[in-house]
Each structure stands twice: as structure tokens, then as C-alpha cells.
Design an enzyme around this catalytic site. Sequence first.
Site, mmCIF file in Angstrom:
data_model
loop_
_atom_site.group_PDB
_atom_site.id
_atom_site.type_symbol
_atom_site.label_atom_id
_atom_site.label_comp_id
_atom_site.label_asym_id
_atom_site.label_seq_id
_atom_site.Cartn_x
_atom_site.Cartn_y
_atom_site.Cartn_z
ATOM 1 N N GLU A 1 -1.286 -8.726 4.313
ATOM 2 C CA GLU A 1 -0.952 -9.051 5.712
ATOM 3 C C GLU A 1 -2.205 -9.323 6.542
ATOM 4 O OE1 GLU A 1 -1.173 -5.998 4.607
ATOM 5 O OE2 GLU A 1 -2.297 -4.932 6.156
ATOM 6 N N CYS B 1 0.822 -1.207 0.000
ATOM 7 C CA CYS B 1 0.000 0.000 0.000
ATOM 8 C C CYS B 1 0.862 1.266 0.000
ATOM 9 C CB CYS B 1 -1.006 -0.058 1.135
ATOM 10 S SG CYS B 1 -2.491 0.850 0.738
ATOM 11 N N HIS C 1 -3.776 -5.242 0.847
ATOM 12 C CA HIS C 1 -3.182 -5.620 2.144
ATOM 13 C C HIS C 1 -3.219 -7.121 2.370
ATOM 14 C CE1 HIS C 1 -2.612 -1.599 3.894
ATOM 15 N NE2 HIS C 1 -3.511 -1.293 2.976
HETATM 16 N N1 LIG Z 1 -2.323 6.687 2.541
HETATM 17 C C1 LIG Z 1 -2.125 6.073 1.253
HETATM 18 C C2 LIG Z 1 -1.695 4.631 1.454
HETATM 19 C C3 LIG Z 1 -2.839 3.764 1.862
HETATM 20 C C4 LIG Z 1 -2.512 2.747 2.911
HETATM 21 O O1 LIG Z 1 -1.373 2.392 3.166
HETATM 22 N N2 LIG Z 1 -3.574 2.295 3.547
HETATM 23 C C5 LIG Z 1 -3.474 1.537 4.727
HETATM 24 C C6 LIG Z 1 -4.296 2.219 5.750
HETATM 25 C C7 LIG Z 1 -4.762 1.272 6.805
HETATM 26 C C8 LIG Z 1 -5.968 1.798 7.535
HETATM 27 O O2 LIG Z 1 -6.694 2.640 6.977
HETATM 28 O O3 LIG Z 1 -6.187 1.364 8.671
HETATM 29 C C9 LIG Z 1 -3.379 6.139 0.394
HETATM 30 O O4 LIG Z 1 -4.440 6.511 0.958
HETATM 31 O O5 LIG Z 1 -3.301 5.801 -0.782
#
Ligand SMILES: N[C@@H](CCC(=O)NCCCC(=O)O)C(=O)O
Length: 252
Positions: A222, A112, A220
Site C-alpha cells: 500500500e 503484514c 506493505h
Molecule cells: N506487529 C506485527 C505486524 C507488523 C505490521 O503490521 N507492521 C506494520 C507497522 C507499520 C508501522 O510500523 O508504522 C509484527 O511486528 O510482525
Amino acid sequence: MTKPLVLVTADVKTIEGYNWHAATSTYLQAVLKGSDAIPMILPSLGADLDLDAALDQVDGVLATGSRSNVNPELYGEVPTEENGPYDPSRDSTTLPLLKRAVERGIPVFAICRGMQELNVALGGTLLTEIQSLEGRADHRAPTSERQDERFRIAHPVEVAEGSCLATVVGSEPFEVNSLHRQAVGRLGNGMITEAEAEDGTIEAASVKDSAGYVLATQWHPEYWVSTDGPSKKLFAAFGDAVRAYRVKRLGL
Ligand SMILES: N[C@@H](CCC(=O)NCCCC(=O)O)C(=O)O
């Protein structure tokens, strides 16, 4: 053989008046159980960190997701209030870390924000607030207090023919979760598309002719690593890569 060590990137968060360098447990558990490796959080200390000295002692890098965005100044655009929040300490650590790991052939798995950082680190750009762009779907997380709901499966991805991803999970389309407002715009130097969503959003990437294992996903894996087939395969493949690198690094 002793277990491989994997650096896990950290967000900087202010909690109770202190700056904490943190990674969520899902990434740490996925490295531990999905890759059978030992996760070690690398604090986002930026230029104060001797990254080569850190990389000399590990077998892989996992770049995690985060709600914060890569600062647009790093790819020639202007930061705005609505496109935040930003995490400059993380940017100043993870971008050079990823570039150096790729150069050295150290296995990289970027998830991500991690995929976005890898792309920017290699000279690429990002699209911001893609849900507002013509022809793009809304890739943001569902609004919910429950994480299982936020990380629920959201849409299919099409795997590129002959890609690294195809060797790991097969070439049939499969469903992924989606929690992002940004996406890869112009691919960085050597970056190649490994999977796309139906709206053309690049969902996975790798680095052409990279010296080592490099795979990046916008989704994601994970989160459902213990139950979802493609997620299990992705972390197992990363585990194989870091074990092979450890043998080479230690001359075992
Ligand atoms: N902020 C960036 C990357 C998105 C990202 O890593 N999302 C994981 C967030 C986990 C969560 O929301 O709990 C984008 O918005 O593209």
C-alpha cells in the site's frame, strides 16, 4: 457499474481519552486509487458485529498492518510484555472476519498483521521476535521519524513457482519493504507459501483452492502503490477481484 466496496480493518487506539477505530490513510488511498474501489473502515466491535450482515454488503476485505501483535493465546502460546502491544478488539473482529470472508469466497488482501491474522484465523501459528531467532534477519522497520525511510525497500523476495503471486507480479525476485517483528510459523489450514525472504521468512501466502481471491503479503504494497510496479499490480489485481465479485454478488 458502481464501484466495489471494500471493508478495511481497524485498530483500536485511545486518543484524548476516547477509543478510536482507525486505519491509516495509506491503506484507504491504496484501495481508492490502486484498486479503484471504495474503502470502508469496519470498526473492531468484535462479537457485537454481525459479520455476515456486513460481508453481505461488500465486495472485498483488506486486512491492514499494525504495530500491535496478534495475541499469542490465539495460537496456543503465552503473551508477554515485550511481545506487545496487543489489540484484543481488533483480534476478536479481524480473525473471524477473515475466516468468514475466505469461506464465502469474498476477495481478501491481507497485509503484514493482516497476513498474520489470516494465518492464525485458519489455525496456523506465528514466530515472535524473529530478529532474535537463529538464522533469521532483522525484519523490523528502520529507526526513523520519516515514514518514507521506515517503509523503504529492504530486501528481495523469491516468488514461488506457479503461485497466485506469480500470476500477479511475475516470477522474478523483487524488492520489498519490511516492518515486522513476527512472521508465519506453522501455516494455517490450506495456507500455502507464495514468496519467501532469503532467511526463509514466509513473505506471501494464499489459500489453496480458495473459493475466491486470497492473497497475503508480509510487506506493505500500500505504501508505494503509486510508484512501485509490484505494489501497483497487487492492488490492481485486488481491484479486478472485487469488481468481478460485485458482478456476481449483484447479479449484474
Ligand atoms: N506487529 C506485527 C505486524 C507488523 C505490521 O503490521 N507492521 C506494520 C507497522 C507499520 C508501522 O510500523 O508504522 C509484527 O511486528 O510482525
